[in-house]
Design an enzyme around this catalytic site. Sequence first.
Site, PDB file in Angstrom:
ATOM      1  N   HIS A 199     -52.999  75.112 -33.226  1.00 41.50           N
ATOM      2  CA  HIS A 199     -53.372  74.782 -31.716  1.00 41.50           C
ATOM      3  C   HIS A 199     -52.183  75.512 -30.763  1.00 41.50           C
ATOM      4  CE1 HIS A 199     -53.916  72.018 -28.328  1.00 41.50           C
ATOM      5  NE2 HIS A 199     -52.815  72.629 -28.002  1.00 41.50           N
ATOM      6  N   GLU A 200     -51.068  75.370 -31.205  1.00 44.73           N
ATOM      7  CA  GLU A 200     -49.998  76.345 -30.514  1.00 44.73           C
ATOM      8  C   GLU A 200     -50.190  77.972 -30.335  1.00 44.73           C
ATOM      9  OE1 GLU A 200     -48.681  74.975 -28.239  1.00 44.73           O
ATOM     10  OE2 GLU A 200     -49.007  72.805 -28.859  1.00 44.73           O
ATOM     11  N   HIS A 208     -52.961  78.802 -28.223  1.00 47.17           N
ATOM     12  CA  HIS A 208     -52.464  79.232 -26.931  1.00 47.17           C
ATOM     13  C   HIS A 208     -51.879  80.673 -26.854  1.00 47.17           C
ATOM     14  CE1 HIS A 208     -53.078  75.517 -24.649  1.00 47.17           C
ATOM     15  NE2 HIS A 208     -52.479  74.937 -25.832  1.00 47.17           N
ATOM     16  N   HIS A 253     -53.945  83.551 -26.544  1.00 47.83           N
ATOM     17  CA  HIS A 253     -54.571  83.692 -25.105  1.00 47.83           C
ATOM     18  C   HIS A 253     -53.474  84.315 -24.357  1.00 47.83           C
ATOM     19  CE1 HIS A 253     -56.508  80.946 -21.699  1.00 47.83           C
ATOM     20  NE2 HIS A 253     -56.785  82.106 -21.545  1.00 47.83           N
TER      21      HIS A 253
HETATM   22 ZN    ZN Z   1     -52.409  72.662 -25.907  1.00 46.81          ZN
END
Ligand code: ZN
Length: 674
Positions: free
Chosen positions: A463-464, A467, A470
């Site tokens: 998940h991290e 990010h 991105h």
């Molecule tokens: Zn998040």
Amino acid sequence: MNPLLSSFDTAPFSKIKNEHFKPAFLQAMQDARAEIDAITSNKEAPTFNNTIVALEFSGQQLDRISSVFFNLNSAETNEEIQKIAQEISPLLSEFSNDITLNEALFIRIKSIYEQKDSLNLSIEQTTLLDKKYKSFSRNGANLSEDKKSRLREIDAELSKLKLKFGENVLAETNKFEMHLTDEKDVTGLPDGAKEMAAQLAKSKEKDGWLITLDYPSYIPFMKYAENRELRKKLSLAFGSKAFKGDELDNQETVLKLANLRFERANLLGYKTHAHFVLEERMAETPEKVHSFLNELLEKAKPAAIKEFQELEDFAKGLDQIDTLQKWDGSYYSEKLKQKLFNLDDEQLKPYFKLENVISGVFTVAEKLFGLQFEEVFDVDKYHEEVKTYKVYDADSNFVSLFYADFHPRKGKRGGAWMTSFKSQWIKNGENSRPQISNVCNFTPSTETKPSLLTFNEVTTLFHEFGHGLHGMLANTTYPSLSGTSVYWDFVELPSQVLENWCYEKETLELFATHYETGEVIPMDLVEKIKASATFQEGMATLRQLSFGLLDMAWHGTDPTAITDVKTYETEAFSGTNLFPETPETCMSTAFAHIFQGGYSSGYYSYKWAEVLDADAFAYFKEKGIFNKEVANKFKDNVLSKGGTENPMVLYKRFRGTEPKVEALLERAGLLTSS
Ligand SMILES: [Zn+2]
């Protein structure tokens, strides 16, 4: 020389001393003010370049110093840094208020905004202009003097009320304790939870066990404690926070907050607070949020009712209870889950050695986006545990610096997050690459065992890192539109979509090997992980929807006629209730997300982001989870574009259509169970 005031590329951590921060902040704020003054005193007519671009690139040193400082305050803090943060934070908010209240600056921005159709701006430039203009207009820059002063009054009152709301919830949480002295009363609790409760009692010089309303105490008790009466007592105490008609009651505060937010929105020309908030969200309008929530509700409700019935039957069969109550939900769900799946963290952990998981997520990034990660040892860092990588694309172009800081330490706050030390931008033809960081609190290694992650930690890492991608792949001109600077209900797409790879055989085979034997994780375990991930998904969905609907009920309508908080809430919950109603509890009086934190008119975004990520991943599944063409479309239209364009436009360019709820329903197992 203060190292923070030099022009540094990567943060010069080894040279920075705590006493450098305050003077650096003060100097950088002064320099930034001078840059703003230069814009407003410019004798030339306002243009996009001499005003909007100049404003966008002002205060860059201040931004660099702030990111170093606040990242340290989260990941490697101490009392001195915390003290500086308390001194500096009000100065920083004063600094940014001075900008949004700067009339001369607004007059220039407005004159450009009014000619925007004749300026031949690119899409990114138009977005930047809109964003700058709105940062003023949404703060009242267009209002008459008396309305402006009313707006300031409302803002001051709102921040006081939010503070009071939070203080009351906290006081109520701290006030309650359940003191147990008979060991029978803690039967069922796992050893760890029992020990914690005993320690807490001891710390207050009491015998036996203390149970409180703090999550680490409350949750295990509701899940495992066999004594139904005590679960009821604890559940009612939890549910009646700030709802007892005494001095800590929040009912008045809730009504005032809703009404003042409504008035503020009206002053600024919006129908309701939700209209105001959603103007800067992918969902755009309260009507869209409502139809989104109601569509999901309609489709998830049959499954939720069926799951509830199963749970009640299971509980009746096990303990002959009459009716399944709120205080029975977690308890019997846990028992049913154990019966169905018999899956625990310890079975999985040997397959998830941290180093293997990291190399797994890097391999996924390579297979999808051609990225290469090279660990480097010459970048200055704030703690020896931090690892640094240089990231390159398939043509060996430098893409980003990546910091990874994985284990808990004194001085690091809890949780996991992505942040950056520098964002990406293009200036004078040069593409200045970003510096991205992931900070987590994973189980550390011991003398005898390497760091072995739970499956939940594995998905957190993905998940991290999502990010992180991105941020790393950002390719925009303006820093305030770069990377994760997107609408709130769009920012979780890259992170949540990456979690999907963790459940795929093709991915797990790449890295999930036993740390001792090298054996690849058995596929029956993988199947169990998948199946247990959707356990009671209908009920969980209904619960999330009920919170989103309550949030919209408070913020998407005219609240002036509401007189009773509980009655209003009961009405809002009427379509989502599964458990019998309890008159002594109220959610709104302790709903800190929307009345204290920043989630007002935003609670829906949890589910919204799930719909996006499920729909996006369905596209990968359809073409192959490592399909280059789909990956490139995702990179070119989503990951690299930041907030330069409306997210729905970006999404459609990637996917071909608007997101649909079906993929989420299918993944959650809700399509077949009705
Ligand atoms: Zn998040």
